[in-house]
Design an enzyme around this catalytic site. Structure first.
Site, PDB file in Angstrom:
ATOM      1  N   LYS A 177       0.642  -1.315  -0.424  1.00  0.00           N
ATOM      2  CA  LYS A 177      -0.107  -0.320  -0.389  1.00  0.00           C
ATOM      3  C   LYS A 177       0.484   1.231   0.176  1.00  0.00           C
ATOM      4  O   LYS A 177       0.717   2.566  -1.013  1.00  0.00           O
ATOM      5  CB  LYS A 177      -0.955  -0.153   1.186  1.00  0.00           C
ATOM      6  CG  LYS A 177      -2.202  -1.246   1.140  1.00  0.00           C
ATOM      7  CD  LYS A 177      -2.916  -1.381   2.478  1.00  0.00           C
ATOM      8  CE  LYS A 177      -3.422  -0.384   2.957  1.00  0.00           C
ATOM      9  NZ  LYS A 177      -4.794  -0.962   3.829  1.00  0.00           N
TER      10      LYS A 177
ATOM     11  N   ASP B  25      -8.776   2.492   5.260  1.00  0.00           N
ATOM     12  CA  ASP B  25      -9.623   1.404   5.478  1.00  0.00           C
ATOM     13  C   ASP B  25      -9.986   0.634   4.133  1.00  0.00           C
ATOM     14  O   ASP B  25     -10.979   2.003   3.670  1.00  0.00           O
ATOM     15  CB  ASP B  25     -10.079   1.312   6.559  1.00  0.00           C
ATOM     16  CG  ASP B  25     -10.126  -0.140   7.132  1.00  0.00           C
ATOM     17  OD1 ASP B  25      -9.243  -0.871   6.947  1.00  0.00           O
ATOM     18  OD2 ASP B  25     -11.649  -0.308   7.449  1.00  0.00           O
TER      19      ASP B  25
ATOM     20  N   PHE C  55      -2.114  -8.124  -4.270  1.00  0.00           N
ATOM     21  CA  PHE C  55      -2.285  -9.581  -2.877  1.00  0.00           C
ATOM     22  C   PHE C  55      -4.010  -9.075  -2.313  1.00  0.00           C
ATOM     23  O   PHE C  55      -4.700  -8.605  -3.728  1.00  0.00           O
ATOM     24  CB  PHE C  55      -1.813  -7.922  -1.902  1.00  0.00           C
ATOM     25  CG  PHE C  55      -2.401  -6.818  -1.573  1.00  0.00           C
ATOM     26  CD1 PHE C  55      -2.237  -6.066  -2.116  1.00  0.00           C
ATOM     27  CD2 PHE C  55      -3.478  -6.917  -1.053  1.00  0.00           C
ATOM     28  CE1 PHE C  55      -2.820  -3.998  -1.907  1.00  0.00           C
ATOM     29  CE2 PHE C  55      -3.793  -5.531  -0.079  1.00  0.00           C
ATOM     30  CZ  PHE C  55      -3.326  -4.123  -0.687  1.00  0.00           C
TER      31      PHE C  55
ATOM     32  N   LYS D 210      -3.846  -0.383 -11.975  1.00  0.00           N
ATOM     33  CA  LYS D 210      -3.555  -0.844 -10.573  1.00  0.00           C
ATOM     34  C   LYS D 210      -4.313   0.756 -10.654  1.00  0.00           C
ATOM     35  O   LYS D 210      -5.581   1.208  -9.639  1.00  0.00           O
ATOM     36  CB  LYS D 210      -4.271  -2.028 -10.032  1.00  0.00           C
ATOM     37  CG  LYS D 210      -4.818  -1.978  -8.827  1.00  0.00           C
ATOM     38  CD  LYS D 210      -4.437  -3.184  -7.925  1.00  0.00           C
ATOM     39  CE  LYS D 210      -4.869  -3.292  -6.738  1.00  0.00           C
ATOM     40  NZ  LYS D 210      -4.447  -4.192  -5.109  1.00  0.00           N
TER      41      LYS D 210
ATOM     42  N   ARG E 104      -8.778   1.994  -4.768  1.00  0.00           N
ATOM     43  CA  ARG E 104      -7.522   3.119  -2.874  1.00  0.00           C
ATOM     44  C   ARG E 104      -6.555   4.159  -3.478  1.00  0.00           C
ATOM     45  O   ARG E 104      -6.661   5.607  -2.961  1.00  0.00           O
ATOM     46  CB  ARG E 104      -6.565   2.907  -2.904  1.00  0.00           C
ATOM     47  CG  ARG E 104      -5.220   2.962  -1.593  1.00  0.00           C
ATOM     48  CD  ARG E 104      -4.362   2.109  -0.935  1.00  0.00           C
ATOM     49  NE  ARG E 104      -4.580   0.328  -1.847  1.00  0.00           N
ATOM     50  CZ  ARG E 104      -4.543   0.093  -0.838  1.00  0.00           C
ATOM     51  NH1 ARG E 104      -5.983  -0.811  -0.959  1.00  0.00           N
ATOM     52  NH2 ARG E 104      -4.701  -1.526  -2.002  1.00  0.00           N
TER      53      ARG E 104
HETATM   54  P1  IMP Z   1      -7.372  -3.159   4.410  1.00  0.00           P
HETATM   55  O1  IMP Z   1      -8.078  -2.767   5.913  1.00  0.00           O
HETATM   56  O2  IMP Z   1      -6.831  -2.039   3.878  1.00  0.00           O
HETATM   57  O3  IMP Z   1      -5.393  -3.446   4.988  1.00  0.00           O
HETATM   58  O4  IMP Z   1      -7.894  -4.158   3.485  1.00  0.00           O
HETATM   59  C1  IMP Z   1      -8.835  -5.165   4.487  1.00  0.00           C
HETATM   60  C2  IMP Z   1      -8.131  -6.290   4.067  1.00  0.00           C
HETATM   61  O5  IMP Z   1      -9.083  -6.344   2.505  1.00  0.00           O
HETATM   62  C3  IMP Z   1      -6.817  -6.802   3.222  1.00  0.00           C
HETATM   63  O6  IMP Z   1      -6.067  -7.457   3.994  1.00  0.00           O
HETATM   64  C4  IMP Z   1      -6.815  -7.214   1.811  1.00  0.00           C
HETATM   65  O7  IMP Z   1      -7.272  -9.105   1.819  1.00  0.00           O
HETATM   66  C5  IMP Z   1      -8.255  -6.361   0.966  1.00  0.00           C
HETATM   67  N1  IMP Z   1      -8.094  -5.231   0.745  1.00  0.00           N
HETATM   68  C6  IMP Z   1      -7.353  -4.052   0.487  1.00  0.00           C
HETATM   69  N2  IMP Z   1      -6.960  -3.594  -0.673  1.00  0.00           N
HETATM   70  C7  IMP Z   1      -7.503  -4.654  -1.543  1.00  0.00           C
HETATM   71  C8  IMP Z   1      -6.366  -4.531  -2.798  1.00  0.00           C
HETATM   72  O8  IMP Z   1      -6.321  -3.429  -3.360  1.00  0.00           O
HETATM   73  N3  IMP Z   1      -7.084  -5.521  -2.989  1.00  0.00           N
HETATM   74  C9  IMP Z   1      -6.929  -6.850  -2.850  1.00  0.00           C
HETATM   75  N4  IMP Z   1      -7.632  -7.061  -1.379  1.00  0.00           N
HETATM   76  C10 IMP Z   1      -7.877  -5.733  -1.543  1.00  0.00           C
END
Ligand code: IMP
Length: 191
Positions: A12, A68, A148, A171, A177
């Site tokens: 990220k 998030d 990921f 992407k 994001r």
């Molecule tokens: P986070 O809270 O932003 O870390 O995202 C929570 C969960 O969503 C992560 O552990 C991933 O499983 C999924 N996730 C977040 N962003 C992405 C992405 O860009 N691609 C795929 N899965 C994502």
């Protein structure tokens, strides 16, 4: 300008740093000495993002932003949503999360889904939220080995490649994001 991105996920940090204007330097949590796990106990993406950004501001004194993200699947009534990281359990295993999702969607016709990112910015005593969405659908099998999380089963609307088959630049251009980050950047540019 130095600003903390409250994450330990190097994927990220790379994604966001690639899109920032050069005069904004991102500091990682590690670089400010924050090695403890930041609480994420809210039940919304907005609540969690703000909780993380406020924690860093209050404990370390830096302006910062936190994100998030959740994957919201229409036929699962928005699940896994805020629980995306731990969908298959507390071990936060991306592959197991995908396995569980594919089982839940087995034989389901409606595979519509969206990624939603909320960025909370705590800056000059203000709290501001930016939201980015990317619509698409969940494939029946994994495709691609980049990225990921759920990337290998997410097909963004209007494209024939999953996120895991795209390079980071593409992407970022179409993704949730990147979308939220562009709103964050626009905020700094118009200031
Ligand atoms: P986070 O809270 O932003 O870390 O995202 C929570 C969960 O969503 C992560 O552990 C991933 O499983 C999924 N996730 C977040 N962003 C992405 C992405 O860009 N691609 C795929 N899965 C994502």
């Amino acid at each position: 300008m130095k600003i903390v991105f409250a994450t330990n996920n190097q994927n990220k940090i790379n994604e966001v740093q690639a899109q920032l204007p050069k005069h904004i330097t991102l500091l990682s949590l590690e670089s400010i000495g924050c090695t403890e796990e930041i609480p994420e106990t809210a039940n919304t993406l907005e609540g969690n993002a703000l909780q993380k950004a406020l924690y860093v501001k209050q404990k370390y004194g830096y302006d910062c932003f936190a994100d998030d993200t959740g994957l919201e699947v229409e036929s699962l009534y928005g699940a896994p949503g805020v629980y995306s990281a731990r969908y298959a359990g507390n071990q936060r295993n991306g592959e197991e999360n995908i396995d569980k999702l594919l089982v839940k969607l087995d034989h389901k016709k409606n595979r519509n889904a969206q990624f939603k990112t909320v960025i909370a910015l705590v800056f000059e005593e203000k709290e501001i939220l930016f939201t980015g969405i990317c619509q698409g659908e969940i494939t029946t099998t994994r495709k691609g080995d980049k990225g990921f999380g759920y990337d290998a089963v997410f097909l963004p609307k209007g494209f024939s490649n999953t996120f895991a088959e795209m390079d980071l630049a593409q992407k970022n251009t179409i993704g949730h994001r990147g979308n939220a980050v562009r709103k964050l950047i626009a905020y700094f540019v118009q200031k």
